[in-house]
Enzyme design. Structure first.
Site, PDB file in Angstrom:
ATOM      1  N   TYR A   1      -4.981  -7.458  16.217  1.00 11.78           N
ATOM      2  CA  TYR A   1      -3.650  -7.595  15.637  1.00 11.78           C
ATOM      3  C   TYR A   1      -3.380  -6.454  14.660  1.00 11.78           C
ATOM      4  O   TYR A   1      -4.255  -6.054  13.886  1.00 11.78           O
ATOM      5  CB  TYR A   1      -3.545  -8.956  14.946  1.00 11.78           C
ATOM      6  CG  TYR A   1      -2.332  -9.156  14.098  1.00 11.78           C
ATOM      7  CD1 TYR A   1      -1.053  -9.031  14.636  1.00 11.78           C
ATOM      8  CD2 TYR A   1      -2.452  -9.488  12.757  1.00 11.78           C
ATOM      9  CE1 TYR A   1       0.072  -9.219  13.853  1.00 11.78           C
ATOM     10  CE2 TYR A   1      -1.334  -9.690  11.960  1.00 11.78           C
ATOM     11  CZ  TYR A   1      -0.071  -9.544  12.518  1.00 11.78           C
ATOM     12  OH  TYR A   1       1.038  -9.729  11.738  1.00 11.78           O
TER      13      TYR A   1
ATOM     14  N   ARG B   1      -6.299 -25.320  -7.212  1.00 11.23           N
ATOM     15  CA  ARG B   1      -6.732 -24.112  -6.507  1.00 11.23           C
ATOM     16  C   ARG B   1      -8.117 -24.301  -5.916  1.00 11.23           C
ATOM     17  O   ARG B   1      -8.420 -23.828  -4.822  1.00 11.23           O
ATOM     18  CB  ARG B   1      -6.727 -22.901  -7.464  1.00 11.23           C
ATOM     19  CG  ARG B   1      -7.400 -21.659  -6.876  1.00 11.23           C
ATOM     20  CD  ARG B   1      -7.216 -20.440  -7.755  1.00 11.23           C
ATOM     21  NE  ARG B   1      -7.464 -20.689  -9.144  1.00 11.23           N
ATOM     22  CZ  ARG B   1      -8.670 -20.768  -9.713  1.00 11.23           C
ATOM     23  NH1 ARG B   1      -9.756 -20.652  -8.973  1.00 11.23           N
ATOM     24  NH2 ARG B   1      -8.796 -20.988 -10.994  1.00 11.23           N
TER      25      ARG B   1
ATOM     26  N   ASP C   1     -10.874 -14.414  16.145  1.00  7.67           N
ATOM     27  CA  ASP C   1      -9.503 -14.826  15.851  1.00  7.67           C
ATOM     28  C   ASP C   1      -9.010 -15.643  17.039  1.00  7.67           C
ATOM     29  O   ASP C   1      -8.741 -15.101  18.113  1.00  7.67           O
ATOM     30  CB  ASP C   1      -8.624 -13.588  15.632  1.00  7.67           C
ATOM     31  CG  ASP C   1      -7.198 -13.954  15.210  1.00  7.67           C
ATOM     32  OD1 ASP C   1      -6.733 -15.050  15.557  1.00  7.67           O
ATOM     33  OD2 ASP C   1      -6.546 -13.123  14.555  1.00  7.67           O
TER      34      ASP C   1
ATOM     35  N   LYS D   1       1.242 -20.023  13.792  1.00  5.28           N
ATOM     36  CA  LYS D   1       1.604 -19.980  15.202  1.00  5.28           C
ATOM     37  C   LYS D   1       1.473 -21.369  15.845  1.00  5.28           C
ATOM     38  O   LYS D   1       2.209 -22.267  15.516  1.00  5.28           O
ATOM     39  CB  LYS D   1       0.737 -18.947  15.920  1.00  5.28           C
ATOM     40  CG  LYS D   1       0.659 -17.593  15.203  1.00  5.28           C
ATOM     41  CD  LYS D   1       1.994 -16.924  15.017  1.00  5.28           C
ATOM     42  CE  LYS D   1       1.874 -15.457  14.606  1.00  5.28           C
ATOM     43  NZ  LYS D   1       1.217 -15.209  13.336  1.00  5.28           N
TER      44      LYS D   1
END
Length: 398
Positions: free
Chosen positions: A99, A47, A171, A196
């Site tokens: 978004y 992690r 972004d 994406k």
């Protein structure tokens, strides 16, 4: 310095592979050995750090021109990490066309923490200046918005932010580092839904945050390690594989998009095309000053005389789905899909008309894509005409 297309293929090496493998191995270990107590180690628990994840993070930092990068299990996890560096009573200025998932995270999650938010049109410097308060900490926006593709200058926003001691958070999902590098224009943090364009095959959920300041990087790393929404080693490997073909995918997608736009502009059913990557389109002059391209998403409005639902349902090659950036072409009707939770009044206020269509262009043969659009438009016209005749007949009977 090597060029971007070469950097996409040749990421920074891990340098602990003894087999001669050409690609970075997938290190699935969850924990790592200490040579002895007190000895320094690079990795102790997956992690907190993993060699496979580190390799793709190093590559993303190189591609965006940043100091460090951090990858996450989704784009929303990345956005969450970037926003979690702020505290209660901090104030953020955000773009009014962000978004929907980011909007939800801000107003339904972080607002409960006491984070204050003001939404403005980030294309308007005066609106940004007017929104700045004593407790403002950052400006968050998308350089090309969804689905109307409005363009905001990164350089302009970053200059305002620096003048007031604020962070600039961008972004960059729509454009990717292939077209735009916000850090070089003055931004402080860059976010990606790596699901994406970076991954590019509709098979991986991933997110990334890239920063250019070591102290800011430490703040983001603390959140990544503390919350644990990390990208898995397998996911990191898939993301690295997708990045290798980013350039050739986007080159083909843009070639296809240009031809699709030319076709749409010949059709009388299409009232307007939104795409700032071509001369004559709104935002073109602003975007070309900072970016090498506008991405492979376009939107267009059908006239009220054409049934938009019939058009979308009539497409055969364009898959009806949200998301973007993959090799297959996608279509969505924002009023019924991505923005369906808004009332009709809220949709219109946001510029979302019933006839607005968004296309994410893929790498198929463009003649097939155009034929598909043509037949769907023809069919939608027939449906609309049939409905008009039936309405007229019903009116005459009554």
């Amino acid at each position: 310095m090597t060029k971007l297309d070469t950097q996409l293929v040749h990421g920074p090496a891990v340098n602990d592979n003894c087999t001669g493998a050409v690609t970075t191995p997938i290190y699935k270990a969850t924990t790592f050995e200490y040579p002895e107590i007190g000895a320094p180690v690079t990795y102790d628990y997956s992690r907190s750090g993993n060699p496979t994840r580190q390799a793709v993070e190093n590559q993303l930092a190189t591609l965006e021109g940043g100091q460090r990068a951090f990858t996450f299990a989704s784009g929303m996890a990345a956005i969450h990490a970037a926003l979690a560096i702020f505290k209660a009573d901090d104030h953020l200025i955000v773009g009014d066309q962000i978004y929907g998932g980011t909007f939800r995270l801000l107003y339904q999650f972080f607002a409960r923490w006491g984070l204050e938010i003001t939404a403005v049109d980030t294309r308007d410097p005066q609106a940004i200046e007017a929104a700045i308060q004593d407790n403002t900490k950052a400006i968050y926006f998308e350089p090309v918005t969804n689905p109307l593709l409005q363009v905001t200058s990164v350089r302009q926003v970053a200059a305002i932010a620096k003048q007031h001691g604020l962070l600039t958070i961008v972004d960059n999902t729509f454009l990717s580092p292939y077209f735009l590098k916000p850090l070089e224009l003055g931004a402080d943090l860059v976010i990606h839904s790596a699901t994406k364009y970076l991954a590019g095959h509709s098979e991986l959920s991933a997110g990334a945050v890239i920063v250019n300041d070591p102290r800011l990087a430490d703040r983001v790393y603390f959140v990544q390690n503390a919350l644990g929404g990390i990208l898995s080693p397998e996911g990191a490997n898939e993301l690295a594989r997708g990045i290798k073909t980013l350039g050739i995918r986007l080159d083909r997608q843009i070639e296809n998009l240009v031809e699709v736009v030319k076709f749409l502009e010949t059709r009388p059913e299409v009232q307007r095309v939104y795409y700032p990557g071509l001369p004559g389109h709104e935002g073109y002059e602003e975007l070309r000053q900072e970016a090498k391209g506008a991405g492979a998403v376009l939107s267009f409005e059908l006239s009220g005389a054409v049934d938009s639902v019939a058009f979308v349902n009539g497409l055969r090659l364009f898959t009806r789905a949200v998301s973007l950036g993959a090799v297959e072409s996608l279509v969505e009707l924002p009023s019924k899909m991505s923005h369906a939770e808004l009332t009709s009044e809220e949709q219109l206020a946001a510029g979302i008309k019933p006839g607005l269509i968004r296309l994410a262009i893929g790498i198929e043969d463009v003649t097939d894509l155009i034929e598909d659009l043509a037949q769907a438009l023809d069919q939608a016209e027939l449906v609309t005409a049939k409905g008009s005749v039936e309405d007229d007949q019903t009116t005459a009977i009554n």
